[in-house]
Design a protein around this motif. Structure first.
Motif, PDB file in Angstrom:
ATOM      1  N   ALA A 201       0.852  -1.188   0.000  1.00 59.61           N
ATOM      2  CA  ALA A 201       0.000   0.000   0.000  1.00 59.61           C
ATOM      3  C   ALA A 201       0.883   1.231   0.000  1.00 59.61           C
ATOM      4  O   ALA A 201       1.979   1.230   0.570  1.00 59.61           O
ATOM      5  N   SER A 202       0.414   2.269  -0.641  1.00 61.52           N
ATOM      6  CA  SER A 202       1.167   3.529  -0.628  1.00 61.52           C
ATOM      7  C   SER A 202       1.112   4.182   0.737  1.00 61.52           C
ATOM      8  O   SER A 202       2.090   4.769   1.208  1.00 61.52           O
ATOM      9  N   VAL A 203      -0.042   4.091   1.391  1.00 61.50           N
ATOM     10  CA  VAL A 203      -0.258   4.640   2.732  1.00 61.50           C
ATOM     11  C   VAL A 203      -1.192   3.690   3.466  1.00 61.50           C
ATOM     12  O   VAL A 203      -2.163   3.200   2.880  1.00 61.50           O
ATOM     13  N   VAL A 204      -0.896   3.444   4.740  1.00 56.83           N
ATOM     14  CA  VAL A 204      -1.808   2.687   5.589  1.00 56.83           C
ATOM     15  C   VAL A 204      -2.266   3.585   6.727  1.00 56.83           C
ATOM     16  O   VAL A 204      -1.441   4.094   7.496  1.00 56.83           O
ATOM     17  N   ILE A 205      -3.560   3.808   6.815  1.00 53.41           N
ATOM     18  CA  ILE A 205      -4.153   4.576   7.906  1.00 53.41           C
ATOM     19  C   ILE A 205      -4.682   3.590   8.937  1.00 53.41           C
ATOM     20  O   ILE A 205      -5.402   2.651   8.593  1.00 53.41           O
ATOM     21  N   ILE A 206      -4.317   3.790  10.188  1.00 47.23           N
ATOM     22  CA  ILE A 206      -4.772   2.918  11.272  1.00 47.23           C
ATOM     23  C   ILE A 206      -5.840   3.657  12.069  1.00 47.23           C
ATOM     24  O   ILE A 206      -5.556   4.664  12.720  1.00 47.23           O
ATOM     25  N   GLY A 207      -7.075   3.178  11.982  1.00 43.41           N
ATOM     26  CA  GLY A 207      -8.175   3.789  12.717  1.00 43.41           C
ATOM     27  C   GLY A 207      -9.230   4.354  11.800  1.00 43.41           C
ATOM     28  O   GLY A 207      -8.940   5.208  10.950  1.00 43.41           O
ATOM     29  N   GLY A 208     -10.456   3.867  11.957  1.00 43.93           N
ATOM     30  CA  GLY A 208     -11.550   4.275  11.085  1.00 43.93           C
ATOM     31  C   GLY A 208     -12.521   5.225  11.727  1.00 43.93           C
ATOM     32  O   GLY A 208     -13.732   5.134  11.505  1.00 43.93           O
ATOM     33  N   GLY A 209     -12.018   6.161  12.503  1.00 42.50           N
ATOM     34  CA  GLY A 209     -12.855   7.215  13.058  1.00 42.50           C
ATOM     35  C   GLY A 209     -12.881   8.425  12.146  1.00 42.50           C
ATOM     36  O   GLY A 209     -12.572   8.345  10.948  1.00 42.50           O
ATOM     37  N   SER A 210     -13.245   9.557  12.703  1.00 42.51           N
ATOM     38  CA  SER A 210     -13.373  10.773  11.899  1.00 42.51           C
ATOM     39  C   SER A 210     -12.087  11.106  11.172  1.00 42.51           C
ATOM     40  O   SER A 210     -12.087  11.331   9.956  1.00 42.51           O
ATOM     41  N   LEU A 211     -10.958  11.145  11.886  1.00 42.37           N
ATOM     42  CA  LEU A 211      -9.703  11.554  11.252  1.00 42.37           C
ATOM     43  C   LEU A 211      -9.221  10.543  10.239  1.00 42.37           C
ATOM     44  O   LEU A 211      -8.706  10.906   9.173  1.00 42.37           O
ATOM     45  N   GLY A 212      -9.372   9.260  10.548  1.00 39.51           N
ATOM     46  CA  GLY A 212      -8.944   8.261   9.593  1.00 39.51           C
ATOM     47  C   GLY A 212      -9.720   8.343   8.304  1.00 39.51           C
ATOM     48  O   GLY A 212      -9.147   8.310   7.198  1.00 39.51           O
ATOM     49  N   CYS A 213     -11.044   8.467   8.400  1.00 43.57           N
ATOM     50  CA  CYS A 213     -11.883   8.542   7.196  1.00 43.57           C
ATOM     51  C   CYS A 213     -11.627   9.828   6.416  1.00 43.57           C
ATOM     52  O   CYS A 213     -11.568   9.826   5.183  1.00 43.57           O
ATOM     53  N   GLN A 214     -11.487  10.951   7.128  1.00 48.80           N
ATOM     54  CA  GLN A 214     -11.225  12.221   6.444  1.00 48.80           C
ATOM     55  C   GLN A 214      -9.867  12.198   5.745  1.00 48.80           C
ATOM     56  O   GLN A 214      -9.724  12.697   4.622  1.00 48.80           O
ATOM     57  N   THR A 215      -8.859  11.636   6.399  1.00 47.65           N
ATOM     58  CA  THR A 215      -7.530  11.590   5.792  1.00 47.65           C
ATOM     59  C   THR A 215      -7.533  10.697   4.557  1.00 47.65           C
ATOM     60  O   THR A 215      -6.948  11.044   3.524  1.00 47.65           O
ATOM     61  N   LEU A 216      -8.195   9.547   4.654  1.00 47.12           N
ATOM     62  CA  LEU A 216      -8.291   8.654   3.496  1.00 47.12           C
ATOM     63  C   LEU A 216      -8.980   9.354   2.335  1.00 47.12           C
ATOM     64  O   LEU A 216      -8.530   9.289   1.185  1.00 47.12           O
ATOM     65  N   TYR A 217     -10.075  10.032   2.623  1.00 46.89           N
ATOM     66  CA  TYR A 217     -10.834  10.740   1.586  1.00 46.89           C
ATOM     67  C   TYR A 217      -9.970  11.805   0.920  1.00 46.89           C
ATOM     68  O   TYR A 217      -9.936  11.928  -0.315  1.00 46.89           O
ATOM     69  N   HIS A 218      -9.245  12.567   1.708  1.00 47.06           N
ATOM     70  CA  HIS A 218      -8.450  13.654   1.129  1.00 47.06           C
ATOM     71  C   HIS A 218      -7.211  13.130   0.423  1.00 47.06           C
ATOM     72  O   HIS A 218      -6.747  13.741  -0.551  1.00 47.06           O
ATOM     73  N   LEU A 219      -6.644  12.019   0.876  1.00 43.47           N
ATOM     74  CA  LEU A 219      -5.562  11.396   0.115  1.00 43.47           C
ATOM     75  C   LEU A 219      -6.072  10.970  -1.258  1.00 43.47           C
ATOM     76  O   LEU A 219      -5.403  11.180  -2.282  1.00 43.47           O
ATOM     77  N   ALA A 220      -7.256  10.362  -1.278  1.00 43.08           N
ATOM     78  CA  ALA A 220      -7.828   9.928  -2.552  1.00 43.08           C
ATOM     79  C   ALA A 220      -8.084  11.124  -3.462  1.00 43.08           C
ATOM     80  O   ALA A 220      -7.852  11.059  -4.679  1.00 43.08           O
ATOM     81  N   LYS A 221      -8.541  12.244  -2.901  1.00 43.24           N
ATOM     82  CA  LYS A 221      -8.797  13.435  -3.709  1.00 43.24           C
ATOM     83  C   LYS A 221      -7.501  14.015  -4.278  1.00 43.24           C
ATOM     84  O   LYS A 221      -7.523  14.665  -5.328  1.00 43.24           O
ATOM     85  N   LEU A 222      -6.381  13.794  -3.580  1.00 42.95           N
ATOM     86  CA  LEU A 222      -5.092  14.264  -4.085  1.00 42.95           C
ATOM     87  C   LEU A 222      -4.517  13.325  -5.139  1.00 42.95           C
ATOM     88  O   LEU A 222      -3.422  13.567  -5.661  1.00 42.95           O
ATOM     89  N   GLY A 223      -5.231  12.254  -5.423  1.00 44.30           N
ATOM     90  CA  GLY A 223      -4.780  11.339  -6.462  1.00 44.30           C
ATOM     91  C   GLY A 223      -3.930  10.189  -5.975  1.00 44.30           C
ATOM     92  O   GLY A 223      -3.348   9.462  -6.786  1.00 44.30           O
ATOM     93  N   VAL A 224      -3.837  10.019  -4.655  1.00 43.37           N
ATOM     94  CA  VAL A 224      -3.054   8.905  -4.113  1.00 43.37           C
ATOM     95  C   VAL A 224      -3.797   7.597  -4.381  1.00 43.37           C
ATOM     96  O   VAL A 224      -4.969   7.445  -4.023  1.00 43.37           O
ATOM     97  N   THR A 225      -3.139   6.671  -5.019  1.00 40.54           N
ATOM     98  CA  THR A 225      -3.732   5.355  -5.266  1.00 40.54           C
ATOM     99  C   THR A 225      -3.101   4.342  -4.320  1.00 40.54           C
ATOM    100  O   THR A 225      -1.947   4.490  -3.918  1.00 40.54           O
ATOM    101  N   GLY A 226      -3.856   3.329  -3.984  1.00 41.20           N
ATOM    102  CA  GLY A 226      -3.324   2.285  -3.125  1.00 41.20           C
ATOM    103  C   GLY A 226      -3.286   2.633  -1.653  1.00 41.20           C
ATOM    104  O   GLY A 226      -2.543   2.018  -0.883  1.00 41.20           O
TER     105      GLY A 226
END
Length: 919
Positions: free
Chosen positions: A68-93
């Motif tokens: 994986a390019s990035v692994v986020i640990i924790g599916g709360g508010s910050l984890g979900c927001q960070t994942l969403y914004h990484l995806a919006k920046l074009g980060v794949t994987g």
């Protein structure tokens, strides 16, 4: 069902007994385990796991990828927001791992309130982005409603000072387009008929505040991220972080290990909330937070409450959140319960509510909305939340491990700040730095000696929690976690009446009180937990005098320090400054790249410079002294060959500077050593017209202009002790800094005071420095100068070697900015009327808001209030000097406009004669 009033009476009458039977609650004081079931607002959505097998038995919700390019640990508010914004920046994987289900742990039970106005311009921007994401962007992108409800927010003022604080927020809001209104008690009653307004001074109403649904928001974020190529894997606990050491000797993230396999990755983001400390320990990363119980109760239906705004009654330390036709009632108490043993099995459980602790919120709620006295309690929600020593989140790359990022410690504000912080954290991961100034959230703000000091973390986190709803006064100081780092002159200055400030563990002189010593005592927890509060506490009494938005009672004492410096001389203990040596074969190459100014000067030269990031933002301003090589090592003169540099940086930001330099050295693979001598050296500065005469009696060197020019340094003897003397000024006067070995500081200081007695030398502190430096137009990092401000915008182009061909970090961004024209400029204002200003005041130009004040103070030599702030052109065009000069300006303080004069140069000694000794 029981009413709030009954709960209040029972708790008051039987303080040792918990009203479990009468209120159908199993409330056990001090119990840290979760209860099995609670009736909570999100029960139907998020309690499904109670009927199924455990996460370990059931297995992950989908197969794990091998990389994986990035692994986020924790599916709360910050984890979900960070994942969403990484995806919006074009980060794949990118992959999010959640040990249970999304929102488990802390997010699922949060109140979800969003208040747009805070006493921080950066937080206002972060909150605005969260609001855009949950109220507009997600629904437009997915077609799903996040659960956002815009019912407005109402801040209650039960004192004049509280109303003044709200007026400050209103003025700041105007700079950011946040609609707000200060209402009278009668207007408040008309807006909220059920409210008791008899004891109010007024309220602040923000119509576009609202409430978020944690489940709806996180589910929608996850779906949007997955649609952009991210993965969300639930029921997959992380068991370890694998690390590697690269060929440069730097520790880096290599993989994440789980119960179901491992994922190779160069980047981990720790968004584990209360459990972030445990995840940090897997990687050898210190995460300074504590877990506490945080509670609210949900009432039965209240007739007439529908569509009312959410309420924060700060003086009662209580909030009232609209929940359909009922209210959620919660707040911050002085005696919160610590969760001592954090369980890794805790997911969607809750604690039993301790009514002895919660009772104070009931009193405040009933006073504000009397209908609550006869309203029943439908459910109680007492869950874990993580809290930090300064009530700010922990974000950014950990200094101990490259590729390991933090996004935790949100002090029950993870939903509210999640959108803005998730976006900046994603930028941090992708670009190496956030776009906004996130220093106040950066984990690197804490000195490494504090991040694992459990007493300091516990005390400061408690005080920050207990004072969360306190008025934010400009000159407040903590009482918890004090005396952690003391300079060599601490006891000497304490005996002379020094009133100390605290900055990231350091005790530094604030101002001097002629009434005698005022030592800082051990923390008494404000009398909580059976602690006996201090009696007749001199320091506490002086601090309470500061609780004002007017000039404080000792304003005249700071005036004396300032005018003595201008008229004779003052001595400043600046020992808390960071002091580093940059040495090694590539030291000159590193200095070229790190520093914006040209530091390729002869030994004996001292240069004021900035350090920038790749965006051209200012990570630091500091002085760099070029050293001569030598073989005889001592504290003030290290042994080295080739090039060497001595760096002096602001003490409050020393750790930040250390980490920034270290990161750059690693990224560029410079063969250098960065040596920290901050604890080993003191710094005594003597400034003022008489400084030369005073020091000529103490030093064995010729201090004439010819022999010791400005911006140079020499090794000299001071009262028989070898010191490094640097001719510099941070207040705009003739003066020298003495960099002194710790053991020599007291005798050197005493010699200076003895020599200065006949010249009118006085002790002075940082309150005087603040006034003197703003009067001279000198910048303070993280006030007028931040990581999102460029030197060009801040009027510091002279610190940038743009006329040379030498590359340096941030140069490309500066060249692009210069070519396009500056979209904002730092401008100086003075106000004739004797009114205190502290920052956050709105700046009006020709009837339009063009910015806000970053820093303000009173200048005693010019006898005026001085303010600095960045202004922009409302049309979006470049801000030229003609634009600056041509406008008519007003500074809005607490809703009151004050005519201001604009200055292109410092209002004091604009020709810089005094630093040259020309009086």
């Amino acid at each position: 069902m029981a009413s709030l009033s009954r709960a209040l009476r029972v708790a008051a009458a039987y303080p040792r007994w918990r009203p479990a039977q009468h209120l159908r609650l199993q409330t056990l004081a001090g119990v840290t385990g979760p209860t099995a079931e609670k009736n909570v607002p999100y029960h139907r959505t998020l309690k499904e796991e109670a009927q199924g097998p455990s996460a370990a038995a059931q297995g992950p919700s989908q197969p794990l990828p091998s990389t994986a390019s990035v692994v986020i640990i924790g599916g709360g508010s910050l984890g979900c927001q960070t994942l969403y914004h990484l995806a919006k920046l074009g980060v794949t994987g990118a992959v999010l791992l959640e040990r249970e289900r999304l929102t488990s742990g802390t997010t699922w039970h949060t109140a979800g309130l969003l208040w747009q106005l805070r006493p921080s311009d950066v937080e206002v921007e972060l909150l605005a982005h969260t609001r855009r994401v949950v109220s507009q962007e997600l629904e437009a992108e997915t077609g799903l409603h996040t659960g956002w409800i815009q019912n407005g927010g109402l801040f209650i003022a039960s004192s004049r000072q509280r109303l003044d604080e709200y007026k400050r927020l209103m003025s700041l809001g105007k700079a950011y387009g946040v609609e707000s209104h200060v209402l009278s008690p009668a207007e408040t009653k008309a807006l909220y008929p059920l409210m008791n307004v008899d004891d109010l001074y007024g309220t602040l109403y923000v119509p576009q505040d609202g409430t978020m649904d944690p489940a709806g928001t996180c589910t929608t974020l996850a779906r949007a991220a997955v649609a952009r190529g991210a993965q969300v894997i639930e029921k997959c606990p992380v068991t370890g972080i694998r690390m590697r050491t690269d060929d440069f000797g730097v520790r880096r993230v290599a993989a994440v290990e789980t119960e179901h396999g491992s994922i190779q990755t160069p980047c981990v983001v720790n968004c584990a909330g209360v459990w972030a400390g445990a995840v940090g320990r897997m990687a050898g990363v210190k995460v300074p937070l504590v877990a506490m119980h945080h509670a609210y109760v949900v009432t039965e239906r209240i007739e007439g409450i529908q569509n009312m705004p959410n309420v924060r009654d700060h003086d009662a330390s209580v909030y009232l959140r609209l929940q359909g036709d009922a209210l959620s009632v919660g707040g911050y108490e002085a005696n919160p319960i610590f969760w001592e043993e954090v369980s890794d099995k805790f997911a969607f459980g809750l604690f039993d509510l301790d009514w002895d602790v919660f009772t104070q919120h009931i009193e405040g709620a009933i006073n504000r909305v009397p209908a609550l006295e006869t309203t029943g309690i439908k459910s109680t929600v007492c869950g874990p939340e993580s809290f930090t020593p300064d009530h700010k989140p922990l974000m950014g790359e950990a200094p101990e491990l490259r590729g390991f990022f933090l996004g935790c410690g949100f002090n029950s504000a993870g939903m509210m700040l999640g959108g803005g912080c998730g976006q900046e954290l994603a930028r941090w991961v992708v670009y190496g730095r956030p776009e906004k100034d996130m220093y106040s959230y950066d984990i690197r703000r804490f000195h490494h000696s504090l991040t694992e000091h459990q007493r300091w973390i516990r005390e400061r986190s408690h005080e920050s929690y207990a004072k969360n709803y306190s008025v934010v006064f400009p000159h407040d100081e903590p009482l918890a976690g004090r005396n952690m780092r003391r300079g060599p002159l601490h006891e000497e200055l304490l005996g002379r009446g020094c009133v100390f400030q605290e900055r990231h563990g350091w005790e530094r002189p604030g101002w001097f009180n002629p009434q005698g010593p005022a030592p800082v005592l051990d923390y008494d927890y404000y009398g909580a937990y059976g602690k006996r509060p201090h009696q007749d506490y001199a320091y506490g009494r002086l601090l309470s005098d500061e609780y004002t938005f007017d000039f404080p009672p000792h304003h005249h004492l700071i005036q004396k320090e300032c005018l003595a410096c201008r008229g004779a001389a003052a001595v400043f203990d600046m020992s808390y400054f960071g002091k580093f040596y940059l040495l090694g074969p590539d030291a000159a190459k590193a200095a070229d790249w790190l520093f914006s100014a040209n530091v390729r000067r002869p030994p004996g030269s001292t240069v004021y410079t900035c350090m920038l990031n790749h965006r051209g933002g200012t990570e630091s301003d500091l002085t760099v002294s070029c050293l001569a090589p030598g073989t005889q090592a001592c504290l003030v003169a290290p042994a080295f060959e080739g090039n060497g540099y001595y760096l002096a940086v602001g003490g409050a930001t020393a750790q930040h500077n250390w980490c920034h330099i270290t990161t750059v050295l690693q990224d560029q693979r410079f063969r250098c050593r960065l040596v920290d001598c901050s604890e080993d050296l003191g710094l005594i500065s003597i400034q003022g017209p008489a400084s030369r005469a005073i020091l000529q009696e103490v030093l064995d060197a010729d201090l004439s202009d010819a022999a010791f020019p400005f911006s140079t340094h020499q090794l000299v003897q001071a009262a028989g002790h070898l010191v490094r003397a640097v001719r510099l000024s941070f207040v705009g006067e003739l003066g020298w800094e003495l960099h002194v070995p710790r053991a020599s500081c007291v005798p050197v200081y005493r010699a200076v005071m003895t020599a200065g007695a006949k010249h009118g030398l006085v002790n002075a502190g940082y309150r005087a420095i603040d006034s003197l430096s703003i009067e001279k137009g000198y910048r303070h990092w993280h006030a007028d100068l931040r990581p999102d401000d460029s030197p060009l915008e801040a009027g510091l182009a002279f610190t940038c070697k743009l006329k040379s061909a030498v590359p340096f970090l941030g140069r490309e961004a500066l060249e692009q900015q210069r070519a396009a024209g500056l979209r904002r400029r730092l401008v100086c204002f003075t106000v004739e009327e004797k009114v205190p200003m502290f920052g956050l005041e709105a700046i009006w130009r020709d009837g339009q808001v063009v910015g806000h004040v970053r820093r303000a103070d009173f200048g005693f030599a010019v006898d005026k209030t001085i303010a600095y702030g960045y202004i922009c052109d409302p049309s979006g065009g470049p801000v030229s000097l003609d634009f600056v000069k041509s406008g008519d300006y007003v500074l809005e303080r607490m809703g009151v406009p004050y005519t201001a004069q604009v200055h292109l140069k410092s209002p004091f000694d604009p020709d810089n004669k005094r630093v040259k000794g020309i009086y």
